[in-house]
Design an enzyme around this catalytic site. Structure first.
Site, PDB file in Angstrom:
ATOM      1  N   ASP A  25      49.920  33.451  47.057  1.00 15.32           N
ATOM      2  CA  ASP A  25      48.612  33.495  46.406  1.00 15.32           C
ATOM      3  C   ASP A  25      48.307  32.222  45.622  1.00 15.32           C
ATOM      4  O   ASP A  25      47.938  32.263  44.436  1.00 15.32           O
ATOM      5  CB  ASP A  25      48.526  34.697  45.455  1.00 15.32           C
ATOM      6  CG  ASP A  25      48.934  36.007  46.116  1.00 15.32           C
ATOM      7  OD1 ASP A  25      48.613  36.185  47.299  1.00 15.32           O
ATOM      8  OD2 ASP A  25      49.577  36.835  45.443  1.00 15.32           O
ATOM      9  N   GLU A 198      39.458  40.319  49.660  1.00 16.74           N
ATOM     10  CA  GLU A 198      40.184  39.942  48.443  1.00 16.74           C
ATOM     11  C   GLU A 198      40.022  38.461  48.160  1.00 16.74           C
ATOM     12  O   GLU A 198      39.442  37.714  48.945  1.00 16.74           O
ATOM     13  CB  GLU A 198      41.678  40.276  48.604  1.00 16.74           C
ATOM     14  CG  GLU A 198      41.971  41.748  48.821  1.00 16.74           C
ATOM     15  CD  GLU A 198      43.430  42.004  49.160  1.00 16.74           C
ATOM     16  OE1 GLU A 198      43.943  43.051  48.747  1.00 16.74           O
ATOM     17  OE2 GLU A 198      44.046  41.155  49.842  1.00 16.74           O
TER      18      GLU A 198
END
Length: 529
Positions: A25, A198
């Site tokens: 991420d 997301e």
């Protein structure tokens, strides 16, 4: 001449991933000619490592954003709970890091600030409960307004429905309150009924607001999609070429898979690049390293980004950005524990609440007090670990430890999480020292081997060749194997689940009974093969 050409050629290329091992991420920002990047850390402490670079290829870790217990409460947090998907941004002399804390009573979304990226960073500034969803991001517009983007489930949908909608609202960071109306700027992602919309990030370029998100979940169907609008609150049109990046069509056997969760950055020389996560599988469809950070080039054509034109995928080797080379000082892969502080690559499991470790009580040694907790529990054990970063590696440590009772142990662990581990432990058995190898699979311990040893110093080691793991000890010039070609696949995310990667750790436990005993580690060494 051929050798010289090959060297010159290699000097112009970089190797992916740019951060090896469990660094998922990624988020990035640029300040002048300096680049800063952060990644997720889940149940590990300190939280959110922060890296610095000048060439986007070579990264030097300068600290952690969440380095104090007051900033990060991970007490009893579940496996793969904790800190999710941070975003780092810079505005008017201040750095901002915003993220989600999952699985605790005070969970939710918060941000911290700092004047220097190396810290100190502020204590958490919690956002109100209206800040729903995960993967928050901040966008600082030209008119001084600040916008928050997040994701949510559609209203009146079944509980099992995954996040599909992306929402945006102006936020006042001083009062930590939302301003005006909330806009649903994306209903379902690029595909009807898109799975897991997301990681929303907004960028402004040439009069357009661009919204970049991740879709498809963080496994083989992961993808990057993009949308744009003249108005920040929409409506947003989707790129007809969506997804702009995915490896789902390359098949599960492709060397780099699950590419997604991207963040864009423009260089001072006008180039555009994205950092993103991906997975390197080995030993079949297994991956033990977790999700890693990769780098790919972006070119803009007709108002939309193209990723690695002519390739359309993340490359294992690629031409470097047009930036001056950044020479970094790598933290020593052999730690003699002679420093006053632990190297940045060491982590604890959950928030440490006691001083169970010391580099000063015995100079040149890492001392671990035996803790009641074990590395299999949802607790903060007496554990210090670092990431596995290569499919093949060796790791060794020198241990000095005298167990006084049969509940006392110290050693080395190779673990994906509390339920999937291999543990090399020095113990006391019938009054004599032994070393045992424990395989923990699906939360059940199995004694693989136990051997008697002599008193005195002991070297414990792991040699990994892909998914074949050898566990051994060395004592008085003699090497003894506890297992040859043990199966590393039990540590793969395919079996263990979750969002992290394998750690190699040093630990000491008294298995629930108070103890004043301790273990001293003289050195630790990790080598990728």
């Amino acid at each position: 001449m051929i050798g010289l050409c090959q060297r010159l050629h290699s000097q112009n290329y970089y190797q992916n991933p740019i951060l090896k091992g469990f660094y998922p991420d990624p988020s990035i920002c640029r300040v002048g000619s300096d680049y800063y990047m952060v990644t997720s850390t889940f149940e590990y402490f300190p939280g959110v490592p922060i890296f610095h670079s000048k060439d986007l290829v070579n990264w030097n870790q300068i600290g952690h954003v969440l380095s104090r217990p007051s900033q990060l409460n991970l007490d009893s947090v579940r496996i793969s709970g904790g800190i999710y998907a941070p975003t780092i941004r810079y505005h008017n002399g201040t750095f901002y890091m915003i993220t989600t804390l999952i699985g605790t009573k005070q969970g939710g979304n918060f941000f911290v600030t700092a004047k220097s990226p190396a810290g100190p960073w502020s204590d958490p500034q919690w956002l109100p409960k209206e800040a729903i969803g995960i993967d928050p991001s901040l966008f600082f517009d030209d008119d001084g307004k600040v916008y928050y983007t997040g994701n949510k489930k559609p209203i009146n949908q079944a509980q099992e429905t995954r996040y599909r909608q992306i929402w945006l609202q102006e936020v006042d960071l001083k009062t930590r309150t939302f301003v005006g109306e909330r806009s649903i700027i994306l209903e379902e992602g690029a595909l009807h009924g898109a799975h897991n919309a997301e990681a929303p990030h907004i960028y402004k370029k040439d009069g357009y607001y661009y919204l970049v998100i991740a879709e498809g979940g963080t496994a083989d169907n992961h993808a990057v999609t993009i949308f744009r609008s003249k108005n920040i609150s929409g409506p947003y049109e989707g790129n007809k070429k969506n997804p702009i990046l995915t490896h789902r069509h390359l098949g599960v056997n492709y060397p780099i898979t699950a590419t997604g969760h991207a963040d864009f950055v423009d260089t001072q020389n006008g180039e555009w690049w994205m950092v993103l996560l991906g997975i390197r599988k080995y030993g079949g469809l297994h991956y033990n390293l977790g999700r890693e950070t990769f780098l790919a080039k972006i070119e803009w054509q007709d108002g939309w980004p193209i990723v690695n034109p002519g390739e359309g995928k993340v490359l294992a080797q690629q031409l470097k950005p047009n930036l001056p080379e950044f020479n970094i000082t790598q933290e020593n892969l052999r730690d003699d524990f002679s420093s006053d502080t632990l190297f940045h690559y060491w982590n604890f499991l959950r928030t440490p609440r006691t001083d169970f470790w010391s580099l000063s009580k015995r100079k040149g040694f890492l001392r671990l007090q035996l803790g009641k907790a074990q590395v299999s529990e949802l607790a903060a054990p007496s554990f210090v670990g670092r990431r596995q970063q290569d499919s093949s590696f060796t790791a060794e440590t020198s241990l000095q430890f005298n167990p006084k009772k049969e509940n006392e142990l110290a050693g080395m662990v190779l673990m994906m999480n509390g339920n999937f581990q291999y543990r090399l432990e020095k113990i006391l058995q019938k009054g004599k020292p032994h070393v045992q190898l424990i395989k923990r699979f699906k939360g059940v311990d199995e004694v693989v081997n136990t051997i008697a040893i002599e008193k005195g110093d002991l070297v414990m080691g792991i040699n990994a060749k892909g998914q074949d793991l050898d566990f051994y000890i060395k004592q008085n010039g003699k090497k003894q194997n506890l297992a040859i070609k043990a199966d590393g696949r039990i540590l793969s995310v395919v079996n263990a689940g979750g969002f992290t990667g394998v750690y190699i750790g040093l630990y000491a436990s008294s298995k629930g009974i108070a103890s004043s005993n301790y273990a001293d580690f003289d050195w630790f060494e990790y080598k990728g093969l």
